[in-house]
Design a protein around this motif. Structure first.
Motif, mmCIF file in Angstrom:
data_model
loop_
_atom_site.group_PDB
_atom_site.id
_atom_site.type_symbol
_atom_site.label_atom_id
_atom_site.label_comp_id
_atom_site.label_asym_id
_atom_site.label_seq_id
_atom_site.Cartn_x
_atom_site.Cartn_y
_atom_site.Cartn_z
ATOM 1 N N ARG A 153 0.834 -1.210 0.000
ATOM 2 C CA ARG A 153 0.000 0.000 0.000
ATOM 3 C C ARG A 153 0.865 1.254 0.000
ATOM 4 N N ASN A 154 1.916 1.231 0.839
ATOM 5 C CA ASN A 154 2.818 2.384 0.888
ATOM 6 C C ASN A 154 3.437 2.664 -0.477
ATOM 7 N N ARG A 155 3.832 1.601 -1.144
ATOM 8 C CA ARG A 155 4.468 1.768 -2.449
ATOM 9 C C ARG A 155 3.501 2.410 -3.437
ATOM 10 N N ALA A 156 2.279 1.864 -3.489
ATOM 11 C CA ALA A 156 1.285 2.399 -4.421
ATOM 12 C C ALA A 156 0.963 3.858 -4.070
ATOM 13 N N HIS A 157 0.858 4.129 -2.774
ATOM 14 C CA HIS A 157 0.566 5.492 -2.331
ATOM 15 C C HIS A 157 1.713 6.442 -2.704
ATOM 16 N N LEU A 158 2.947 6.015 -2.450
ATOM 17 C CA LEU A 158 4.113 6.852 -2.780
ATOM 18 C C LEU A 158 4.164 7.152 -4.273
ATOM 19 N N ILE A 159 3.874 6.141 -5.080
ATOM 20 C CA ILE A 159 3.920 6.341 -6.539
ATOM 21 C C ILE A 159 2.842 7.325 -6.973
ATOM 22 N N ASP A 160 1.642 7.189 -6.396
ATOM 23 C CA ASP A 160 0.574 8.151 -6.700
ATOM 24 C C ASP A 160 0.977 9.572 -6.334
ATOM 25 N N VAL A 161 1.504 9.721 -5.123
ATOM 26 C CA VAL A 161 1.880 11.059 -4.655
ATOM 27 C C VAL A 161 3.001 11.626 -5.522
ATOM 28 N N ALA A 162 3.986 10.784 -5.836
ATOM 29 C CA ALA A 162 5.111 11.245 -6.654
ATOM 30 C C ALA A 162 4.628 11.684 -8.037
ATOM 31 N N ARG A 163 3.733 10.905 -8.606
ATOM 32 C CA ARG A 163 3.212 11.237 -9.936
ATOM 33 C C ARG A 163 2.499 12.594 -9.897
ATOM 34 N N ARG A 164 1.730 12.829 -8.820
ATOM 35 C CA ARG A 164 1.021 14.098 -8.694
ATOM 36 C C ARG A 164 2.012 15.249 -8.508
ATOM 37 N N MET A 165 3.072 14.993 -7.707
ATOM 38 C CA MET A 165 4.074 16.049 -7.488
ATOM 39 C C MET A 165 4.780 16.412 -8.785
ATOM 40 N N GLY A 216 6.689 19.772 -11.150
ATOM 41 C CA GLY A 216 7.816 19.493 -12.033
ATOM 42 C C GLY A 216 8.787 18.553 -11.331
ATOM 43 N N ALA A 217 9.465 17.722 -12.143
ATOM 44 C CA ALA A 217 10.324 16.676 -11.575
ATOM 45 C C ALA A 217 11.448 17.254 -10.717
ATOM 46 N N ASP A 218 11.959 18.409 -11.094
ATOM 47 C CA ASP A 218 13.123 18.914 -10.356
ATOM 48 C C ASP A 218 12.770 19.406 -8.956
ATOM 49 N N LYS A 219 11.475 19.519 -8.664
ATOM 50 C CA LYS A 219 11.066 19.939 -7.317
ATOM 51 C C LYS A 219 10.762 18.738 -6.408
ATOM 52 N N VAL A 220 10.817 17.524 -6.964
ATOM 53 C CA VAL A 220 10.495 16.337 -6.170
ATOM 54 C C VAL A 220 11.751 15.840 -5.445
ATOM 55 N N THR A 221 11.712 15.862 -4.124
ATOM 56 C CA THR A 221 12.836 15.365 -3.326
ATOM 57 C C THR A 221 12.356 14.223 -2.440
ATOM 58 N N MET A 222 13.320 13.478 -1.870
ATOM 59 C CA MET A 222 12.972 12.404 -0.941
ATOM 60 C C MET A 222 12.181 12.976 0.236
ATOM 61 N N ASP A 223 12.673 14.075 0.819
ATOM 62 C CA ASP A 223 12.013 14.690 1.972
ATOM 63 C C ASP A 223 10.618 15.180 1.624
ATOM 64 N N GLY A 224 10.501 15.874 0.489
ATOM 65 C CA GLY A 224 9.220 16.422 0.074
ATOM 66 C C GLY A 224 8.208 15.316 -0.172
ATOM 67 N N LEU A 225 8.656 14.234 -0.768
ATOM 68 C CA LEU A 225 7.758 13.118 -1.051
ATOM 69 C C LEU A 225 7.277 12.487 0.258
ATOM 70 N N ALA A 226 8.197 12.292 1.206
ATOM 71 C CA ALA A 226 7.815 11.717 2.498
ATOM 72 C C ALA A 226 6.762 12.605 3.161
ATOM 73 N N GLU A 227 7.009 13.911 3.134
ATOM 74 C CA GLU A 227 6.087 14.832 3.788
ATOM 75 C C GLU A 227 4.705 14.799 3.129
ATOM 76 N N GLN A 228 4.707 14.908 1.790
ATOM 77 C CA GLN A 228 3.435 14.913 1.061
ATOM 78 C C GLN A 228 2.668 13.610 1.237
ATOM 79 N N ALA A 229 3.413 12.502 1.382
ATOM 80 C CA ALA A 229 2.765 11.195 1.483
ATOM 81 C C ALA A 229 2.385 10.881 2.920
ATOM 82 N N GLY A 230 2.856 11.706 3.864
ATOM 83 C CA GLY A 230 2.574 11.443 5.270
ATOM 84 C C GLY A 230 3.262 10.185 5.779
ATOM 85 N N LEU A 231 4.431 9.887 5.195
ATOM 86 C CA LEU A 231 5.190 8.702 5.612
ATOM 87 C C LEU A 231 6.572 9.140 6.091
ATOM 88 N N GLY A 232 7.261 8.262 6.795
ATOM 89 C CA GLY A 232 8.598 8.579 7.284
ATOM 90 C C GLY A 232 9.608 8.617 6.147
#
Lengths: 201, 201
Positions: free
Chosen positions: B20-32, B37-53
């Motif tokens: 579930r986490n994987r599918a959720h992360l991929i959804d959030v990343a795709r939306r970000m 834009g891809a250059d604004k997507v970071t590991m930290d930003g993705l974790a925050e947006q996804a509500g995961l560690g």
């Protein structure tokens, strides 16, 4: 990459300082690469080791990759010298396909010798502006001579430069990766056949 | 990229959570990517947006480039399906040189369509392990059929894949860069001539 002169001018002393800073930064960066490895060289670390401000390092190199670009630059100028005025077939005076083959061999050897710097000088996510590639300029010139019809769109030169430089810059050398001798031999096949030299079966 | 199972096993619920986490992360990343834009997507930003560690994101993707690699993966699987079992000449059933030409055209169109993700999925300073390239596997197979002697060392396949993918992945498209139609046309010249089809002058 040269900084734009400020409109109100700068005293002569500052420009001499800038040149000294540049030479000093390059020396320090070269030593850091040798001692620590390229992946340990950062903008901050270089500023600290050089005893200069981060702003100076940033203005001089722009990005981390710019440091390695500057380190490679001197080697590139030697290489270009051999191509522009060295003995044939790398230098002028041989038929274009022979020059193309010699250029590929020399370029592969150059990239392998300077692989760490060459890879580190690529900005992540910032593809190389194709118009800035000296290899492209030279390959296009030789193709214009050897097979002008096929060379006209410019796409063939870009693909041949990618065939030449991509295996070193883009792909990992390691298990399953061809040795440089194999790349030199198949570059010869490419160069000869593309330009219609009759080594085809 | 799948995490290694811990030796003492994990309860079933946790594995379902991981999926579930994987599918959720991929959804959030795709939306970000779409919104920022891809250059604004970071590991930290993705974790925050996804509500995961951050640890979860790191274990799942390894590096920032791994995020984009995962996003591209589904598209890659569709592409490979067309190559492996779609209609000829991209799929099986056409002569090898025709398949090579069709593969180059389809791959260039694929890379142009997914250029942002494809470039972002390359790890800075971490060249692509050449043995992991599905393009290489396919090009080598077709060269083995079309011109086994020249293909034997493996170097020619690596160079042709670089000629195909390098202009999109390594070089900046912009002023002076050939359009994809030009790249498709000169890929055909390369494929035909390297394998000795007599379109040479």
């Amino acid at each position: 990459m040269e900084p734009v002169a400020l409109p109100w001018g700068r005293p002569r002393e500052e420009r001499a300082d800038a040149a000294r800073n540049r030479a000093h930064l390059i020396d320090v960066a070269r030593r850091m690469v040798a001692e620590l490895g390229a992946d340990k060289v950062t903008m901050d670390g270089l500023a600290e080791q050089a005893g200069l401000g981060k702003g100076t390092v940033f203005r001089r190199f722009g990005t981390r990759a710019g440091i390695f670009h500057a380190l490679l630059d001197e080697e590139e100028r030697h290489f270009q010298q051999r191509v522009l005025s060295g003995p044939p077939p790398l230098g002028p005076g041989a038929p274009p396909v022979e020059r193309l083959i010699a250029f590929g061999r020399a370029r592969l050897e150059f990239l392998v010798e300077h692989m760490v710097l060459a890879r580190a000088s690529l900005d992540p996510g910032q593809p190389v502006p194709v118009s800035e590639s000296p290899s492209l300029f030279h390959v296009q010139m030789l193709l214009n001579e050897a097979c002008p019809a096929e060379a006209a769109s410019g796409a063939l030169a870009v693909q041949l430069v990618a065939a030449l430089e991509g295996p070193i810059l883009l792909y990992l050398r390691g298990e399953g990766t061809p040795e440089v001798d194999g790349l030199i031999a198949s570059w010869q096949v490419l160069a000869e056949r593309v330009c219609g030299v009759s080594s085809a079966r």
